[in-house]
Each structure stands twice: as C-alpha cells, then as structure tokens.
Design an enzyme around this catalytic site. Structure first.
Site, PDB file in Angstrom:
ATOM      1  N   GLU A 152      22.390 -22.131 -18.685  1.00 32.46           N
ATOM      2  CA  GLU A 152      21.311 -21.197 -17.949  1.00 32.46           C
ATOM      3  C   GLU A 152      22.219 -20.465 -17.540  1.00 32.46           C
ATOM      4  O   GLU A 152      21.335 -18.797 -17.462  1.00 32.46           O
ATOM      5  CB  GLU A 152      20.688 -22.383 -17.273  1.00 32.46           C
ATOM      6  CG  GLU A 152      19.592 -22.915 -17.826  1.00 32.46           C
ATOM      7  CD  GLU A 152      18.459 -23.176 -17.063  1.00 32.46           C
ATOM      8  OE1 GLU A 152      18.473 -22.837 -15.318  1.00 32.46           O
ATOM      9  OE2 GLU A 152      17.569 -23.851 -16.775  1.00 32.46           O
ATOM     10  N   ASP A 162       1.094  -1.217  -0.060  1.00 38.70           N
ATOM     11  CA  ASP A 162      -0.095   0.142  -0.140  1.00 38.70           C
ATOM     12  C   ASP A 162       0.562   1.124   0.018  1.00 38.70           C
ATOM     13  O   ASP A 162       2.295   1.340   0.576  1.00 38.70           O
ATOM     14  CB  ASP A 162      -0.549  -0.118   1.134  1.00 38.70           C
ATOM     15  CG  ASP A 162      -0.330   0.080   2.642  1.00 38.70           C
ATOM     16  OD1 ASP A 162       0.653   0.906   2.408  1.00 38.70           O
ATOM     17  OD2 ASP A 162      -0.271  -1.486   3.395  1.00 38.70           O
TER      18      ASP A 162
END
Ligand code: GLA
Length: 727
Positions: free
Chosen positions: A611, A531
C-alpha cells in the site's frame, strides 16, 4: 469604461465583458434597479411601468398620481418604512418615530480601482482591473447617509456590492437589518438554489422554486455554518450546467448572515443577501458608521458551469492572498485521524519519516500538543507546549521533522477556551457569557470574547510565543463550536456577533502581517466556516470532517459551485472510514482527494508495504497534476445526488491538458451504459489518452462523451489524462 453615467437620465450602467447592471436615480431621487443580465448597450428604464397602485403607498410628492409606489417598483436598496412592504435590505429604528429611513440620491463618484473595506475582507484588484461606483443616498430627517459601493471587475464579469451606513444626524439611531445586495427581478419565475448541511455533511444542494412564500436561509451561529453556506444561485427554471440564465450571490463574511428570496404580490422576485438581523441591532451615534460586508454578484447566460468558473477565478485571483496564492500547496499528512490525542514527539517524528519516504512535504501536529489536552474536555486557551507529553521542546521536535526534509505545521483553536484550563481559571471574564447565566457548552468548550481587543492581544501573544519557538510553516486554524451567549462587557449586545467576526479578521490580519510566509488553513469542525471571508486570510479550508470518499463526492460537488479546488482541503484517510465505517479502495480515496488540496489523514506505519508503494505512486500522480488542479478550470460532469457515477474534469486554461476523474457510485444488474461528456475542450483538436494512446476529437468527447467503465464495480474509480496533440 466599466461604469457609465448618463447624466441627463441619471442612469448608471455597470458594464462587464458579458453583462450589464443598470440603475437610475429617478425624479424623486429613489434609486430604481433597471436591469441585470446579458450585456446591453441601451437605457433600460423603459422596462419600468407605472399602473394604478392606489392600494400601495404613494409618496406625497406624487400628489394625486397613484401610479408611483415603492411597494412595487424595482429598487436598488429598499428600506422598511418607506412604503415598500416587501422584505427590505435596510431597517433603521429611530429613537422618536420607529422604523423609517427615506433614502434619496445625493451624489456619486466613479473611481479607478476597487474599493476596500476597513476591517473586512473584500475582493481586491489592480487599478486597471476594476472601477468603483459610489452612490450616496441620504435621509434628510434622521441624517442617515448610506453609501452604496459597487466594484466592477470588467474582465471577470464580477460586480461586488457593499454598503456603509453613517449617522450624519443629530441623534442616535439603530440599524436593525443591513444587507449589502438586493436584486429585484421584474418577471419573477426563478429557482432558488442553496447549499445546506450539517457537521460532516456540508453543502448539499437544494433547488426550490421562488414562490410567494418568503424563503430565508442563513446562520445565527456566529460562523457562516455547516448548516447553510453564504452562496446562493437564482436560476431560470430550465437552467442546467451548460444552458440557461443564472445569478450568483456570494457573501464575503464568516459570521451570521441571511439570504431571502421571494415573489411579491405581482410575481416580481427579490433576492437579498446581508447580515443576519436576529442577534443584531447596531446603534450609530452621530458620526459613527457600520460597514456591511460585501456580496459578490455574477450573472451567466450559459448555466452553472460558467457561473462556477467565474467565481473560481474571482476567489483565486481576487480573494485569496499571500505567498501561497498561486503556489502549489505542499502535500500534507495530519496527525488527527492517525493518532487523535494519543501521541508524543516520536509519533510526529515517525509520521515525518514515513512522510518523507512517501513524498509528502508537510506534517501537521493536530490537536493535543498544548496545556493539559488529552481529550477535548480541557486545555483550550493554554497555548503552551506540553513538553512532558511531547518528550522534547517544540524547537527540537521541528528540527527533527525538518531533518527529514519535511515542513512542520501546527493546529490552533485561538477563539476557544476550556473551563478546565489555566486561562479560564485566571480570566473567566474573557468568555462570551451573559452575566448571571451559565453559558452553553459545546464540545465542552466556551468561546472567548474576540470582539475584545484585550482578549485578542492576550491570545495573540501566546500564539506568537509558540510560533516563535520553531520553524513553523503551516497553521490549521480551527473553530469547533458556535457562539451562543452574545454578551460582551465591551460591546453593545446587538453588535457582539458582528464585532466578534471583525475581531477574528483583525487577529488573522495581524498574524499574516507578522508571519507572511506561514500557510494558514481554515477549519471549523471541517467546513463550518467555509466562506469567501475566511479565504481572504486562509487560502485553503478543510472541506469537511468527513473523509469518507463516497460522502465527499457530494460534499465536494456542492462546494464546487462557488469555491475552486485550490481552496478545498481534501485528504486520504484509513478504512474502514472513521466517520461512516465504509470501505473504499486506496485508489478511490486518492482520486476523490485529488479534487482539492491533497493530503493524508492516517498513519502510514500501519500500511502494508504494498500500500505504501501505491501511495508513493498516488502522490507522484497528484504532484504531476497539482498545478492543473489548482489553477485550471474545474467542471462537474455529473450529479452525485442523482447519477450512478460521479465525474469531474480539470482542464488547463490553454485547453492543452485534461484530467478526467470518475467514481462509480452505484452498481445494478444488467447495468445500462452511461456516458461521460467532457467540457471546455478545443472541439477541433485531437486529445490523446496518455495511458492507452487512444486519440479522440475534442468535439466527440464533448458531444458524445466516453463510456463509463462501470464494470470496475461500486465505489471504484479511474482517471483519464488527456493531452492535446500538436498541429
Ligand atoms: C476539528 C477538526 C478536525 C480536528 C479536530 C481536533 O473537528 O475539524 O480536523 O482538527 O477538530 O480537535
């Protein structure tokens, strides 16, 4: 001038670049809401009509005129017990005569700059960026003085509202409900849009018509919650991303809140945002005040995209603070999904080594480094480094990490305590607990009474003792359960939830004062306290504990309506994903994580070399666009809840640089072609695809779009980087 007062008619106009907000102190001193919408330059009092309202209450001053009733008039700050029988913004219970507070206009002030709120986060602005209107209302009988505060950020199209309620009377009264914003709409045909969810699936969007049924969302959990976010939109029925009228309300608060929407008997809509009135009754003795947290209002006539851009800018520039406000945040790697509780100092050093070789700048030691903490059943509250587990001191560990040119960050959960901890054994009275009742456990932990200054000070000292041991440059501030037993030996029961949040803010403010250079990331089981209140202290928040790239598309979509990419923590994790078991490509995980503050949540040592090489490239790509992602405009280009692909766009403010990201959500036989239309480009300019060299006119990309490459297959993804051609 952003605030204009028409003395003769007692009309207040708040003017922003594109909007007008108007109200009037009428002949009885009631503050009527006149208008909020597209900019106008006339008095809007003609909109208010007066018909026979004999079946509603009529104030005595109107004698036999039955056309005046607060039950039907549009009001600025309606109060229960004054004849308004709709849901109201304020309820005050008086000792002798129940709920009533008859607020009438007394005076007002227009002040340069934006007001601040004592002890609470609020939008801030320079003197020349904002104006404040303060209107004082009073009830003569109980002496309640209500100051309505309006902050006007003209260029941002932002209006903030807050309220300070003071008891200037002789006796005591109790505030039982307090909102900071109420919007009354004369014609009431709107949709109510809100963002609901659950742990690991936050901020799903729901759009429902505002009806004669009162709709109410909110939190009683002590945190703003995973379940409902304190940001809502009211929109005309046909409003889309690009067209239509919509209003936003964003509460700048991290605790219990409530938002109500509904139509009254005449079809007029009312939208209210404020403190949750359950678990809340706040007594005010003579001279005492209550500050109601701020609501940020915004109106757009151009759909949700424009509304979101305005909230994003407001949060980035007028809520977030500190060193990292405008700085590119470091790419981080977090130990949580890499090792959970099973690590020692070497694990962290190895993470740092790997991080350095990949181009990651910050390693975060998550939960498990303190007290006795090898699971989530013990140790919280004992903020002493477990040197035995780490195999070294914190200072040594951090020095070692820093040697690799990697910053060090640490996880903390200061508001909590485990029963199996030294802190709890020594200070069982520190927890929120109803005398004589066993408190609820959640994640096997209890909540410390942060409404108490002595408890905060105790924890603050412990936390500082840790932070002072080493070069700590980042904190992840977690909160992994909600409040339940709202009893404190030092607060009146109805004030505990509110005082708790103020206590958290006070702690954070002190922490930032003492360590201004530390970057603090908020977290609450992921996005359970996501928030604008927290963003005042922590310029980024871990968006969700769900790191699955496909679920994240929905979570990040909902989050983006109010919150900018620069505040939303988003990481690449291992597959199969730990929350869903889903397998997605490293590329898709990277692209999805790049729509926020980028990082990793895995052990690179377990990656094959190939990777790792891809990860290096991924990090280079992120770094190339980090500035654009953090400070550019963000557009949603599809709806992941409905569309077969999810796309979003980052575009620089000068419209020169564009990054389009697309993920294929679904694949079907004989797939129809979808087109993704870009937004916010310079229509006359030509944009070049950096990779293919193909050129497109801005207007073409916005009007007709680009075909989506669905042939890549389900859950696969791609990015297109465009650059505006000179001349
Ligand atoms: C919460 C956080 C996670 C992790 C754990 C540690 O769930 O959201 O990221 O820090 O706590 O216990």
């Amino acid at each position: 001038m952003a605030v204009i007062y028409n003395q003769e008619k007692r009309i207040f106009s708040l003017q922003t670049k594109n909007t007008t907000y108007q109200m009037k102190a009428d002949q009885l001193g009631y503050l009527l809401h006149l208008y909020y919408g597209k900019k106008v330059s006339q008095d809007m009092d003609y909109l208010v009509t007066y018909a026979d309202r004999g079946f509603s209450g009529n104030p005595a001053e109107m004698a036999d005129k039955r056309t005046y009733s607060l039950d039907t008039l549009p009001q600025e700050y309606p109060v229960l017990g004054t004849g308004d029988n709709r849901t109201t913004a304020l309820i005050i219970r008086n000792a002798d005569y129940g709920e009533c507070c008859d607020l009438r206009y007394v005076s007002h002030k227009i002040i340069k700059g934006k007001y601040a709120l004592k002890g609470l986060p609020a939008v801030y602005a320079d003197e020349n960026q904002a104006e404040t209107l303060s209107i004082t209302l009073e009830d003569k009988l109980n002496g309640a003085c209500v100051e309505l505060l309006y902050g006007v950020l003209e260029n941002e199209d932002i209006i903030t509202r807050s309220v300070i309620i003071t008891n200037n009377g002789k006796g005591k009264f109790v505030v039982e409900k307090a909102a900071s914003a109420c919007l009354d709409f004369l014609p009431g045909d709107y949709d109510f849009i809100h963002f609901h969810g659950r742990h690991t699936m936050e901020r799903n969007m729901e759009r429902i018509p505002v009806s004669y049924t009162e709709t109410r969302i909110g939190s009683r959990r002590g945190a703003s919650s995973h379940q409902h976010n304190p940001g809502v939109i009211l929109a005309e029925h046909g409003t889309t991303e690009d067209y239509g009228k919509c209003y936003g309300m964003l509460f700048v608060y991290s605790g219990n809140f409530q938002c109500e929407a509904g139509k009254d008997q005449f079809g007029q809509a009312r939208l209210i945002m404020g403190l949750q009135n359950e678990h809340f009754y706040y007594p005010l003795e003579k001279g005492q005040s209550l500050v109601v947290p701020e609501t940020i209002l915004c109106y757009s006539e151009n759909g949700f995209a424009d509304l979101s851009l305005k909230y994003h800018d407001c949060i980035r520039n007028h809520i977030c603070r500190g060193k990292y406000k405008n700085e590119c945040r470091p790419v981080l790697i977090n130990s949580w999904e890499a090792a959970y509780f099973d690590f020692d100092g070497n694990t962290i050093i190895n993470l740092a080594k790997e991080a350095a070789s990949l181009g990651i700048g910050l390693v975060v030691m998550d939960d498990g480094w303190f007290g006795k903490r090898d699971s989530d059943n013990s140790g919280l509250g004992d903020w002493t480094v477990n040197e035995e587990k780490l195999g070294c001191t914190l200072g040594e560990l951090v020095e070692n990490v820093n040697k690799h040119n990697v910053k060090f960050g640490i996880w903390l959960e200061p508001e909590m305590v485990s029963e199996d901890s030294r802190l709890y054994r020594e200070h069982p009275d520190f927890v929120l607990q109803i005398p004589g009742k066993q408190p609820l456990r959640s994640r096997n932990q209890l909540v410390l009474d942060f409404s108490r200054e002595d408890v905060r000070e105790y924890i603050f000292k412990q936390v500082c003792a840790v932070l002072d041991q080493a070069n700590i440059e980042y904190i992840k501030w977690d909160m992994n359960r909600n409040l339940s037993e709202l009893y404190s030996s030092q607060s009146f029961p109805g004030c505990v939830a509110y005082n708790y949040v103020l206590g958290v803010y006070d702690f954070l403010e002190k922490l930032l004062e003492r360590y201004p250079d530390i970057l603090v990331e908020g977290c609450c089981g992921g996005g359970g306290r996501f928030d604008a209140g927290m963003l005042y202290y922590t310029p980024q928040i871990w968006c969700s504990d769900n790191t699955d790239a496909i679920d994240r598309l929905k979570i990040q979509y909902g989050t983006s309506f109010f919150y900018p990419a620069s505040v939303s923590g988003s990481h690449v994790s291992a597959v199969p994903n730990h929350q869903t078991g889903r397998i997605t490509s490293l590329e898709t995980r990277g692209i999805v994580a790049m729509s926020g503050i980028f990082g990793y949540e895995l052990d690179p040592a377990k990656m094959p070399e190939e990777e790792k090489e891809k990860t290096r490239e991924q990090i280079k790509t992120y770094k190339k666009y980090a500035g654009l992602i953090q400070s550019g405009d963000y557009y949603r280009l599809s709806d992941p809840f409905k569309d077969v692909f999810t796309a979003w766009e980052n575009i620089s403010k000068d419209r020169e640089q564009v990054l389009l990201s697309v993920v294929i959500n679904e694949i079907h036989g004989n797939m129809p072609v979808s087109y993704v239309k870009l937004k916010g480009l310079d229509g006359n300019a030509v944009y070049k695809d950096e990779e293919s060299g193909l050129c497109y006119q801005g207007a073409a990309l916005m009007e007709a779009g680009m075909p989506v490459i669905s042939s890549l297959g389900e859950y696969n993804s791609y990015q297109v980087a465009l650059i505006k051609k000179k001349g």
